[in-house]
Design a protein around this motif. Sequence first.
Motif, mmCIF file in Angstrom:
data_model
loop_
_atom_site.group_PDB
_atom_site.id
_atom_site.type_symbol
_atom_site.label_atom_id
_atom_site.label_comp_id
_atom_site.label_asym_id
_atom_site.label_seq_id
_atom_site.Cartn_x
_atom_site.Cartn_y
_atom_site.Cartn_z
ATOM 1 N N GLN A 2 -17.988 -23.236 -45.818
ATOM 2 C CA GLN A 2 -17.798 -21.789 -45.852
ATOM 3 C C GLN A 2 -19.161 -21.121 -45.774
ATOM 4 O O GLN A 2 -20.152 -21.649 -46.283
ATOM 5 N N SER A 3 -19.201 -19.998 -45.128
ATOM 6 C CA SER A 3 -20.413 -19.209 -45.051
ATOM 7 C C SER A 3 -20.686 -18.600 -46.418
ATOM 8 O O SER A 3 -19.755 -18.228 -47.138
ATOM 9 N N LYS A 4 -21.947 -18.483 -46.762
ATOM 10 C CA LYS A 4 -22.268 -17.868 -48.057
ATOM 11 C C LYS A 4 -21.855 -16.401 -48.100
ATOM 12 O O LYS A 4 -21.724 -15.822 -49.165
ATOM 13 N N ASP A 5 -21.623 -15.814 -46.924
ATOM 14 C CA ASP A 5 -21.220 -14.410 -46.863
ATOM 15 C C ASP A 5 -19.702 -14.217 -46.848
ATOM 16 O O ASP A 5 -19.228 -13.089 -46.926
ATOM 17 N N ALA A 6 -18.952 -15.308 -46.742
ATOM 18 C CA ALA A 6 -17.489 -15.205 -46.669
ATOM 19 C C ALA A 6 -16.908 -14.854 -48.040
ATOM 20 O O ALA A 6 -17.340 -15.381 -49.066
ATOM 21 N N THR A 7 -15.920 -14.004 -48.023
ATOM 22 C CA THR A 7 -15.248 -13.609 -49.266
ATOM 23 C C THR A 7 -14.013 -14.486 -49.476
ATOM 24 O O THR A 7 -13.466 -15.030 -48.508
ATOM 25 N N PRO A 8 -13.550 -14.604 -50.716
ATOM 26 C CA PRO A 8 -12.311 -15.353 -50.967
ATOM 27 C C PRO A 8 -11.133 -14.812 -50.150
ATOM 28 O O PRO A 8 -10.293 -15.580 -49.694
ATOM 29 N N GLU A 9 -11.091 -13.502 -49.962
ATOM 30 C CA GLU A 9 -10.009 -12.913 -49.182
ATOM 31 C C GLU A 9 -10.058 -13.381 -47.726
ATOM 32 O O GLU A 9 -9.023 -13.653 -47.117
ATOM 33 N N GLN A 10 -11.246 -13.479 -47.168
ATOM 34 C CA GLN A 10 -11.393 -13.943 -45.791
ATOM 35 C C GLN A 10 -11.007 -15.411 -45.628
ATOM 36 O O GLN A 10 -10.587 -15.825 -44.563
#
Length: 146
Positions: free
Chosen positions: A64-72
């Motif tokens: 996962q990207s460090k910028d990805a949110t749980p919602e994404q």
Amino acid sequence: GLSDAEYCVDLASFDDLSSYETGSFDLVMSNDSFLYSADKAKLMRELARLLKPSGVLVFSDILQSKDATPEQLADVYKRLSLTHLGTSELYSKELTGAGLTVVSEDVSGQGILRHYGFMRWSASENKTAELLAAGVEQEFIDKQLV
């Protein structure tokens, strides 16, 4: 080729590698499976422990990207039955902290696009009967089409 004494494949739990001696392996390989480890940081440290001083760890994983949110990532977590994924930063930190050198890293995402594109195509109506006949469960096929 390699003899059986030189090459072995073991089925083991990521969460307990204590049965293996330190420095037991010249090479550890894994393809898209570290994501299922309950403690990815511990796993990276354990893999480093298992390698001989000149050993090599080769792996691919879904990150996962460090910028990805749980919602994404909610659909990904649901499809894979996970609560989180590893990150490139976590893996690099733990591996280098355990004395390994990261020689090459590709976090482009191209591999996963090809992989899941193929999985989705394979799970399409044209292949469903073939997959079911081969023993793939309907629930797995349905998850690929989400």
